[in-house]
Design a protein around this motif. Structure first.
Motif, PDB file in Angstrom:
ATOM      1  N   ILE A  80       0.866  -0.829   0.271  1.00 44.69           N
ATOM      2  CA  ILE A  80       0.000   0.127   0.070  1.00 44.69           C
ATOM      3  C   ILE A  80       1.030   1.402   0.083  1.00 44.69           C
ATOM      4  O   ILE A  80       2.537   1.179   0.795  1.00 44.69           O
ATOM      5  CB  ILE A  80      -0.988  -0.047   1.063  1.00 44.69           C
ATOM      6  N   ALA A  81       0.043   2.361  -0.516  1.00 42.38           N
ATOM      7  CA  ALA A  81       0.782   3.890  -0.372  1.00 42.38           C
ATOM      8  C   ALA A  81      -0.223   4.679  -0.240  1.00 42.38           C
ATOM      9  O   ALA A  81      -0.778   4.242  -0.442  1.00 42.38           O
ATOM     10  CB  ALA A  81       1.567   3.515  -2.037  1.00 42.38           C
ATOM     11  N   TRP A  82       0.407   5.415   0.787  1.00 42.66           N
ATOM     12  CA  TRP A  82      -0.040   6.736   1.136  1.00 42.66           C
ATOM     13  C   TRP A  82      -0.644   7.921   0.367  1.00 42.66           C
ATOM     14  O   TRP A  82       1.251   8.595  -0.136  1.00 42.66           O
ATOM     15  CB  TRP A  82       0.314   6.947   2.619  1.00 42.66           C
ATOM     16  N   LEU A  83      -1.911   8.466  -0.124  1.00 39.71           N
ATOM     17  CA  LEU A  83      -1.206   9.343  -0.889  1.00 39.71           C
ATOM     18  C   LEU A  83      -1.517  10.600  -0.246  1.00 39.71           C
ATOM     19  O   LEU A  83      -1.920  11.697  -0.862  1.00 39.71           O
ATOM     20  CB  LEU A  83      -2.712   8.940  -1.934  1.00 39.71           C
ATOM     21  N   GLU A  84      -2.188  10.814   0.822  1.00 40.31           N
ATOM     22  CA  GLU A  84      -2.671  11.861   1.785  1.00 40.31           C
ATOM     23  C   GLU A  84      -4.073  12.081   1.654  1.00 40.31           C
ATOM     24  O   GLU A  84      -4.352  11.700   0.066  1.00 40.31           O
ATOM     25  CB  GLU A  84      -1.600  13.629   1.021  1.00 40.31           C
ATOM     26  N   GLY A  85      -5.043  12.835   2.366  1.00 39.58           N
ATOM     27  CA  GLY A  85      -5.935  13.217   1.966  1.00 39.58           C
ATOM     28  C   GLY A  85      -7.018  11.828   1.982  1.00 39.58           C
ATOM     29  O   GLY A  85      -8.379  12.190   1.818  1.00 39.58           O
ATOM     30  N   GLY A  86      -5.995  11.239   2.671  1.00 34.59           N
ATOM     31  CA  GLY A  86      -7.588  10.026   3.364  1.00 34.59           C
ATOM     32  C   GLY A  86      -7.689   8.601   1.374  1.00 34.59           C
ATOM     33  O   GLY A  86      -8.497   8.143   2.294  1.00 34.59           O
ATOM     34  N   LEU A  87      -6.570   9.339   0.537  1.00 34.28           N
ATOM     35  CA  LEU A  87      -6.238   8.408  -0.547  1.00 34.28           C
ATOM     36  C   LEU A  87      -5.206   7.322  -0.107  1.00 34.28           C
ATOM     37  O   LEU A  87      -4.650   7.253   0.539  1.00 34.28           O
ATOM     38  CB  LEU A  87      -6.518   8.986  -1.412  1.00 34.28           C
ATOM     39  N   TRP A  88      -5.835   6.209  -1.160  1.00 37.02           N
ATOM     40  CA  TRP A  88      -4.084   5.002  -0.798  1.00 37.02           C
ATOM     41  C   TRP A  88      -4.452   3.878  -2.102  1.00 37.02           C
ATOM     42  O   TRP A  88      -5.152   4.135  -3.059  1.00 37.02           O
ATOM     43  CB  TRP A  88      -5.027   3.748   0.100  1.00 37.02           C
ATOM     44  N   LEU A  89      -3.455   3.816  -2.479  1.00 38.46           N
ATOM     45  CA  LEU A  89      -2.784   3.089  -3.719  1.00 38.46           C
ATOM     46  C   LEU A  89      -2.482   1.037  -3.159  1.00 38.46           C
ATOM     47  O   LEU A  89      -2.086   1.382  -1.712  1.00 38.46           O
ATOM     48  CB  LEU A  89      -2.411   3.302  -4.523  1.00 38.46           C
ATOM     49  N   HIS A  90      -3.647   0.526  -3.603  1.00 35.07           N
ATOM     50  CA  HIS A  90      -3.119  -0.760  -2.614  1.00 35.07           C
ATOM     51  C   HIS A  90      -2.806  -1.964  -4.138  1.00 35.07           C
ATOM     52  O   HIS A  90      -3.277  -1.680  -5.542  1.00 35.07           O
ATOM     53  CB  HIS A  90      -4.798  -1.644  -2.379  1.00 35.07           C
ATOM     54  N   HIS A  91      -1.882  -2.394  -4.190  1.00 33.82           N
ATOM     55  CA  HIS A  91      -1.206  -3.191  -5.905  1.00 33.82           C
ATOM     56  C   HIS A  91      -1.054  -4.785  -4.782  1.00 33.82           C
ATOM     57  O   HIS A  91      -1.199  -5.083  -4.061  1.00 33.82           O
ATOM     58  CB  HIS A  91       0.230  -2.820  -6.034  1.00 33.82           C
ATOM     59  N   THR A  92      -1.551  -5.663  -5.010  1.00 32.27           N
ATOM     60  CA  THR A  92      -1.146  -7.038  -4.984  1.00 32.27           C
ATOM     61  C   THR A  92      -1.117  -7.584  -6.421  1.00 32.27           C
ATOM     62  O   THR A  92      -1.317  -7.541  -7.815  1.00 32.27           O
ATOM     63  CB  THR A  92      -2.288  -7.719  -4.439  1.00 32.27           C
TER      64      THR A  92
END
Length: 162
Positions: A80-92
């Motif tokens: 996971i990567a935090w993008l700020e403002g409550g948004l995230w990226l999830h990779h699998t």
């Protein structure tokens, strides 16, 4: 050549034998740290190659946090990567017998009502740019007209209103 009808060998194996080397491979446990590292590497590699003009420009390898697999729920290791403002990226990696392994990148966005999140499985940079254009108008939140229209997955940490 060894006769296949010989009785099985019960003595210690020669360390250089093919069977001993195969046993050594399965004997080594895939540690949690190795799973996390591999998940981070896979995420960074996918973003660099498939999203080089967008996400690949703003995230570094170290921005990804690896997560171990969950065997009971059949979830692969992910990052996971935090993008700020409550948004995230999830990779699998989605692994199936039919398709092999394929990268799955998901943008996780908070709902405007504040009670949950909405997932957007990304299909490429054009898809990402369209979603970001919509989110920019709403301050990075998924908008809906009425509370009963909310399609978010509840945030387990959000206060409940009953």
């Amino acid at each position: 050549m060894t006769d296949i009808l010989e009785s099985p060998v019960t003595a210690a194996l020669d360390d250089d034998s093919p069977l001993a080397r195969l046993f050594a491979m399965v004997g080594d446990d895939y540690t949690d740290a190795e799973q996390r590292d591999d998940a981070q590497t896979a995420a960074a590699h996918h973003v660099y190659n498939a999203y080089g003009s967008t996400i690949g420009q703003v995230l570094e390898d170290m921005d990804w946090a690896g997560q171990t697999s969950v065997k009971d729920n059949r979830l692969e290791a992910s990052a996971i990567a935090w993008l700020e403002g409550g948004l995230w990226l999830h990779h699998t990696l989605h692994i199936s017998e039919a398709d092999g392994a394929r990268d799955v990148l998901t943008l996780i966005v908070p709902c405007a009502c504040g009670r949950g999140y909405v997932d957007f499985q990304l299909e490429g940079e054009e898809d990402l740019m369209e979603i970001l254009a919509d989110l920019r108008r709403t301050g990075g939140r998924v908008a809906h007209q009425h509370d009963e229209d909310c399609a978010s997955v509840p945030d387990p940490h959000a206060p409940t209103t009953k």
